[in-house]
Design an enzyme around this catalytic site. Sequence first.
Site, PDB file in Angstrom:
ATOM      1  N   ASP A  70      44.066 -17.246 -61.759  1.00  0.00           N
ATOM      2  CA  ASP A  70      43.487 -18.445 -61.439  1.00  0.00           C
ATOM      3  C   ASP A  70      44.740 -19.363 -60.803  1.00  0.00           C
ATOM      4  O   ASP A  70      45.918 -18.947 -60.677  1.00  0.00           O
ATOM      5  CB  ASP A  70      43.121 -19.330 -62.599  1.00  0.00           C
ATOM      6  CG  ASP A  70      43.967 -19.101 -63.962  1.00  0.00           C
ATOM      7  OD1 ASP A  70      45.106 -18.656 -63.765  1.00  0.00           O
ATOM      8  OD2 ASP A  70      43.360 -19.576 -65.016  1.00  0.00           O
ATOM      9  N   ASP A 139      39.926 -24.101 -76.538  1.00  0.00           N
ATOM     10  CA  ASP A 139      38.420 -24.150 -76.307  1.00  0.00           C
ATOM     11  C   ASP A 139      37.836 -22.923 -75.998  1.00  0.00           C
ATOM     12  O   ASP A 139      36.667 -22.932 -76.004  1.00  0.00           O
ATOM     13  CB  ASP A 139      37.777 -25.363 -75.334  1.00  0.00           C
ATOM     14  CG  ASP A 139      38.420 -24.957 -74.056  1.00  0.00           C
ATOM     15  OD1 ASP A 139      39.112 -23.833 -73.810  1.00  0.00           O
ATOM     16  OD2 ASP A 139      38.336 -25.870 -72.915  1.00  0.00           O
ATOM     17  N   HIS A 141      38.667 -20.951 -73.638  1.00  0.00           N
ATOM     18  CA  HIS A 141      38.641 -20.426 -71.940  1.00  0.00           C
ATOM     19  C   HIS A 141      39.610 -19.442 -71.808  1.00  0.00           C
ATOM     20  O   HIS A 141      40.452 -19.206 -72.462  1.00  0.00           O
ATOM     21  CB  HIS A 141      38.860 -21.611 -71.011  1.00  0.00           C
ATOM     22  CG  HIS A 141      40.467 -22.186 -71.195  1.00  0.00           C
ATOM     23  ND1 HIS A 141      40.960 -23.474 -71.345  1.00  0.00           N
ATOM     24  CD2 HIS A 141      41.442 -21.526 -70.697  1.00  0.00           C
ATOM     25  CE1 HIS A 141      41.829 -23.573 -71.284  1.00  0.00           C
ATOM     26  NE2 HIS A 141      42.690 -22.320 -71.061  1.00  0.00           N
ATOM     27  N   GLU A 146      35.730 -22.394 -68.590  1.00  0.00           N
ATOM     28  CA  GLU A 146      35.460 -23.239 -69.707  1.00  0.00           C
ATOM     29  C   GLU A 146      34.253 -23.041 -70.427  1.00  0.00           C
ATOM     30  O   GLU A 146      33.315 -22.568 -69.795  1.00  0.00           O
ATOM     31  CB  GLU A 146      35.592 -24.782 -69.153  1.00  0.00           C
ATOM     32  CG  GLU A 146      36.835 -25.003 -68.367  1.00  0.00           C
ATOM     33  CD  GLU A 146      38.053 -25.447 -69.199  1.00  0.00           C
ATOM     34  OE1 GLU A 146      37.843 -25.152 -70.374  1.00  0.00           O
ATOM     35  OE2 GLU A 146      39.123 -25.911 -68.849  1.00  0.00           O
TER      36      GLU A 146
HETATM   37  C1  F6R Z   1      46.291 -18.925 -67.424  1.00  0.00           C
HETATM   38  C2  F6R Z   1      44.883 -18.787 -68.007  1.00  0.00           C
HETATM   39  C3  F6R Z   1      44.749 -19.701 -69.173  1.00  0.00           C
HETATM   40  C4  F6R Z   1      45.934 -19.424 -70.018  1.00  0.00           C
HETATM   41  C5  F6R Z   1      45.171 -20.264 -71.468  1.00  0.00           C
HETATM   42  C6  F6R Z   1      46.373 -20.293 -72.524  1.00  0.00           C
HETATM   43  O1  F6R Z   1      46.457 -18.055 -66.043  1.00  0.00           O
HETATM   44  O2  F6R Z   1      44.134 -18.227 -67.365  1.00  0.00           O
HETATM   45  O3  F6R Z   1      43.470 -19.143 -69.461  1.00  0.00           O
HETATM   46  O4  F6R Z   1      45.640 -18.197 -70.599  1.00  0.00           O
HETATM   47  O5  F6R Z   1      45.199 -21.607 -71.001  1.00  0.00           O
HETATM   48  O6  F6R Z   1      47.512 -20.926 -72.093  1.00  0.00           O
HETATM   49  P1  F6R Z   1      48.871 -20.875 -72.951  1.00  0.00           P
HETATM   50  O7  F6R Z   1      49.252 -19.373 -72.989  1.00  0.00           O
HETATM   51  O8  F6R Z   1      49.942 -21.766 -72.228  1.00  0.00           O
HETATM   52  O9  F6R Z   1      48.395 -21.389 -74.400  1.00  0.00           O
END
Ligand code: F6R
Length: 243
Positions: A70, A139, A141, A146
């Site tokens: 992303d 959440d 994701h 989301e």
């Molecule tokens: C990032 C991504 C997100 C993260 C998620 C957890 O490229 O795809 O889905 O994996 O937000 O983020 P952290 O590791 O910072 O808790």
Amino acid sequence: MFHTRVIVAKNPEQVGKFTADKFEEEIQRKPSCVIGLATGSTPLPLYRELIAREKAGLIDFSKVRSANLDEYKGLAPTHEQSYRKFMQDNLLDHISIKPENTIVPLGLAEDVDAMCKAYEEKIEEWGGVDLQLLGIGHDGHIGFNEPDDNFPTMTHEVKLTEMTINANKRFFNSVDEVPKAAFTMGIGTIMSAKKIVMMVTGADKKEILKKTFWGPVDPKVPASILQFHPDVTLICDEDAYPF
Ligand code: F6R
């Protein structure tokens, strides 16, 4: 939980090492493999380990291709908080992967539909993702997919939820600077990967981890769809493991 393998590590560093083993194994099996990469705090121990292993001669990234999950909409690749910049700083600039063999959705795309379509086509031209790395949001994701009423399929634009904007504001000067939209691989793109490895660390992820793999498959918990993937390895630390 259907097919998921679960590995419980002592701490985030060990989660990084165990996940690095999966990447090392995949690259040895297929030197030109396509790896799917993620940003965020969770993969940092993995990226440090991968850099160290290439320096030690254990891995060779020179033929590997990488596709990121992303990118924030509206941020240039050189923007301090763009995911492209994050990847360059934390991994890509320190390994032998060729710049032309790395892709991240383009934050500044003018024609969003064309960019998303081209992203899917590039992955397809490479033969699909062999090993996809995932983290998980509080959440549920994955990528920026989301909670929703359905599982979005291919690479697309998303409006970020309040929870995600707040979780990410720590990287910006103020919450107003956090982009409100992003581009992400869809659930369909992620589910097309041949193998998936998810890293989860910290007690704050325990509750969502339980819902994801030990609860019903529900688009309100997007990561729960992984229960239907035939080759998922969950690598979590003791703090995140729900049992
Ligand atoms: C990032 C991504 C997100 C993260 C998620 C957890 O490229 O795809 O889905 O994996 O937000 O983020 P952290 O590791 O910072 O808790």
